[in-house]
Write a protein that holds these residues in place. Sequence first.
Motif, PDB file in Angstrom:
ATOM      1  N   ASP A  95      32.911  32.142  38.999  1.00  0.00           N
ATOM      2  CA  ASP A  95      31.720  33.148  38.810  1.00  0.00           C
ATOM      3  C   ASP A  95      31.991  34.700  38.507  1.00  0.00           C
ATOM      4  N   GLN A  96      31.056  34.861  37.835  1.00  0.00           N
ATOM      5  CA  GLN A  96      30.393  35.751  37.242  1.00  0.00           C
ATOM      6  C   GLN A  96      30.209  37.490  38.112  1.00  0.00           C
ATOM      7  N   ARG A  97      29.627  36.691  39.622  1.00  0.00           N
ATOM      8  CA  ARG A  97      29.875  37.926  40.891  1.00  0.00           C
ATOM      9  C   ARG A  97      30.654  38.431  41.566  1.00  0.00           C
ATOM     10  N   GLN A  98      31.444  37.401  41.093  1.00  0.00           N
ATOM     11  CA  GLN A  98      33.359  37.307  42.027  1.00  0.00           C
ATOM     12  C   GLN A  98      33.904  38.414  40.722  1.00  0.00           C
ATOM     13  N   VAL A  99      33.925  37.950  39.988  1.00  0.00           N
ATOM     14  CA  VAL A  99      34.552  38.827  38.166  1.00  0.00           C
ATOM     15  C   VAL A  99      33.815  40.293  38.269  1.00  0.00           C
ATOM     16  N   GLU A 100      32.913  40.517  38.333  1.00  0.00           N
ATOM     17  CA  GLU A 100      32.571  41.976  38.392  1.00  0.00           C
ATOM     18  C   GLU A 100      32.340  43.168  39.794  1.00  0.00           C
ATOM     19  N   ASN A 101      32.687  41.731  40.612  1.00  0.00           N
ATOM     20  CA  ASN A 101      33.297  42.459  41.945  1.00  0.00           C
ATOM     21  C   ASN A 101      34.959  42.753  41.498  1.00  0.00           C
ATOM     22  N   LEU A 102      35.423  42.174  41.309  1.00  0.00           N
ATOM     23  CA  LEU A 102      37.405  41.960  40.540  1.00  0.00           C
ATOM     24  C   LEU A 102      37.140  44.035  39.763  1.00  0.00           C
ATOM     25  N   ILE A 103      36.928  43.783  39.159  1.00  0.00           N
ATOM     26  CA  ILE A 103      36.580  44.906  38.237  1.00  0.00           C
ATOM     27  C   ILE A 103      36.813  46.090  38.928  1.00  0.00           C
ATOM     28  N   GLN A 104      35.046  45.998  39.490  1.00  0.00           N
ATOM     29  CA  GLN A 104      34.954  47.449  40.242  1.00  0.00           C
ATOM     30  C   GLN A 104      36.104  47.116  41.530  1.00  0.00           C
ATOM     31  N   GLN A 105      36.156  46.542  42.210  1.00  0.00           N
ATOM     32  CA  GLN A 105      37.863  46.750  42.936  1.00  0.00           C
ATOM     33  C   GLN A 105      38.499  47.205  42.392  1.00  0.00           C
ATOM     34  N   VAL A 106      39.608  47.063  41.329  1.00  0.00           N
ATOM     35  CA  VAL A 106      40.643  47.137  40.752  1.00  0.00           C
ATOM     36  C   VAL A 106      40.461  48.675  40.300  1.00  0.00           C
ATOM     37  N   GLU A 107      39.421  49.129  39.224  1.00  0.00           N
ATOM     38  CA  GLU A 107      39.050  50.142  38.694  1.00  0.00           C
ATOM     39  C   GLU A 107      38.633  51.086  39.859  1.00  0.00           C
ATOM     40  N   GLU A 108      38.489  51.170  41.317  1.00  0.00           N
ATOM     41  CA  GLU A 108      38.095  52.089  42.293  1.00  0.00           C
ATOM     42  C   GLU A 108      40.141  51.617  43.072  1.00  0.00           C
ATOM     43  N   ARG A 109      40.813  51.137  42.753  1.00  0.00           N
ATOM     44  CA  ARG A 109      41.614  50.953  43.374  1.00  0.00           C
ATOM     45  C   ARG A 109      43.082  51.614  42.258  1.00  0.00           C
ATOM     46  N   LEU A 110      43.052  51.054  41.347  1.00  0.00           N
ATOM     47  CA  LEU A 110      44.392  51.589  40.791  1.00  0.00           C
ATOM     48  C   LEU A 110      43.339  52.189  39.251  1.00  0.00           C
ATOM     49  N   GLY A 111      42.476  52.156  39.051  1.00  0.00           N
ATOM     50  CA  GLY A 111      41.335  52.797  37.558  1.00  0.00           C
ATOM     51  C   GLY A 111      41.057  51.926  36.699  1.00  0.00           C
ATOM     52  N   PRO A 112      40.560  52.137  35.149  1.00  0.00           N
ATOM     53  CA  PRO A 112      40.005  51.449  34.109  1.00  0.00           C
ATOM     54  C   PRO A 112      40.770  50.333  34.288  1.00  0.00           C
ATOM     55  N   VAL A 113      41.207  49.473  33.737  1.00  0.00           N
ATOM     56  CA  VAL A 113      41.991  48.250  33.533  1.00  0.00           C
ATOM     57  C   VAL A 113      41.999  48.554  31.561  1.00  0.00           C
ATOM     58  N   ASP A 114      43.344  49.181  31.865  1.00  0.00           N
ATOM     59  CA  ASP A 114      43.921  48.900  30.620  1.00  0.00           C
ATOM     60  C   ASP A 114      44.690  48.047  29.457  1.00  0.00           C
ATOM     61  N   LEU A 115      45.069  47.009  30.473  1.00  0.00           N
ATOM     62  CA  LEU A 115      45.247  45.596  30.121  1.00  0.00           C
ATOM     63  C   LEU A 115      45.035  44.675  30.867  1.00  0.00           C
ATOM     64  N   LEU A 116      44.537  43.780  29.642  1.00  0.00           N
ATOM     65  CA  LEU A 116      43.629  42.322  30.593  1.00  0.00           C
ATOM     66  C   LEU A 116      44.665  40.921  30.432  1.00  0.00           C
ATOM     67  N   VAL A 117      44.797  40.568  31.021  1.00  0.00           N
ATOM     68  CA  VAL A 117      45.566  39.142  31.407  1.00  0.00           C
ATOM     69  C   VAL A 117      44.644  37.877  31.100  1.00  0.00           C
ATOM     70  N   ASN A 118      44.266  37.566  30.620  1.00  0.00           N
ATOM     71  CA  ASN A 118      43.679  35.836  30.966  1.00  0.00           C
ATOM     72  C   ASN A 118      44.067  34.836  31.356  1.00  0.00           C
ATOM     73  N   ASN A 119      44.725  34.666  32.427  1.00  0.00           N
ATOM     74  CA  ASN A 119      45.262  33.163  32.651  1.00  0.00           C
ATOM     75  C   ASN A 119      44.987  32.317  33.334  1.00  0.00           C
ATOM     76  N   ALA A 120      44.518  33.005  34.436  1.00  0.00           N
ATOM     77  CA  ALA A 120      44.169  31.900  35.101  1.00  0.00           C
ATOM     78  C   ALA A 120      43.056  30.319  34.378  1.00  0.00           C
ATOM     79  N   GLY A 121      44.149  29.046  34.603  1.00  0.00           N
ATOM     80  CA  GLY A 121      43.596  27.709  34.634  1.00  0.00           C
ATOM     81  C   GLY A 121      43.563  26.601  35.314  1.00  0.00           C
ATOM     82  N   VAL A 122      43.550  25.145  34.876  1.00  0.00           N
ATOM     83  CA  VAL A 122      43.673  24.406  35.484  1.00  0.00           C
ATOM     84  C   VAL A 122      44.029  23.119  34.612  1.00  0.00           C
ATOM     85  N   ILE A 123      44.629  22.507  34.942  1.00  0.00           N
ATOM     86  CA  ILE A 123      45.106  21.065  34.444  1.00  0.00           C
ATOM     87  C   ILE A 123      44.452  20.006  34.424  1.00  0.00           C
ATOM     88  N   GLN A 124      43.878  18.635  34.205  1.00  0.00           N
ATOM     89  CA  GLN A 124      42.863  17.563  34.025  1.00  0.00           C
ATOM     90  C   GLN A 124      43.790  16.827  33.177  1.00  0.00           C
TER      91      GLN A 124
END
Length: 342
Positions: A95-124
Amino acid sequence: MAKPGGLVLGLGATGVSLAVLAARRRRELLDLSDHTALVTGGSRGLGFLIAGELVRQGCRRVAICARDLDQLARAQELLSADGVQVVALPCDVSDQRQVENLIQQVEERLGPVDLLVNNAGVIQVGPQAALTEADYREALDIMFWGVLQPTLAVLPSMRRRHAGHIVNITSIGGKISVPHLSAYSTAKFAAAGFSEGLHAELAREGIAVTTVVPGLMRTGSHLNAKFKVDGDYPLFALGASLPGISMDAERAARQIVVAARRGAAEVILSLPAKVAVRVNGVAPASVSRVLGLVARLLPAAPAQPAQASSGREVEQRKTNAGLRLATGLSRNAARRFNQTQL
């Protein structure tokens, strides 16, 4: 006018110097102590282990996201350590809106993201005839768009700073499409292609992109995989459990974080995965024929469309003492890595 021989020697010397400099930089590990890291799908399994390894290797500000609130809360508690800020945020990365909100919250609480690990997955898991368009959409939403959207959200800040690291967890299924994992492989191929292209384009901007290609790992993920046919479960569970075929997930997490700190272009995890990629690169037609023979031995699609079941549900219906014994390592991993309360 320069002589051709002198020009060749000059270019050769320059090439050697650049190679030495690149090798030196690869040996230098990034200091994580002043970095903010975000791991998607970080509440359980490999993502949980990567987050923990980031903390162990010196990262003091770590954010994780996932959809399950209970697992997030447990993961935050398990990852917390003295002097380390661990923020756990709910987010559906498709969900793009949730992702944008996620990044905003992380930046507000911890600062700009220096290291992003894209790991989310599902297996069918299931024969292609049993998979629906919705299955392919779900796989692509989570494992392609769920990689693309967080990346696009953090890139503007990384570009302004001319610094940043992006780590994309793909799969051996993103190098070789195997039977009964068609939707999964489709999404992982897309993620791998995006990641490799991104590495080439962002290097000149000071942003490192690492493509991680894991083989089978003992994370307990077989209990959360979705099975269209119960008969696929035993082979999948064994492959994700047996030593020699599957890799210890904690070791994999250590290698992933070290590769990220080096800014490596690609890391393939486990010897079987490395061999498979090399063989497929040399003889793709032969590998395809072998996989075709394997497909004939796997369960056929049901006559009537069936609702997918989690590995845990299949196991409860088909209790087999021998299989439970053979998959003991992976079941233990599921308990340790926040996959299940079993």
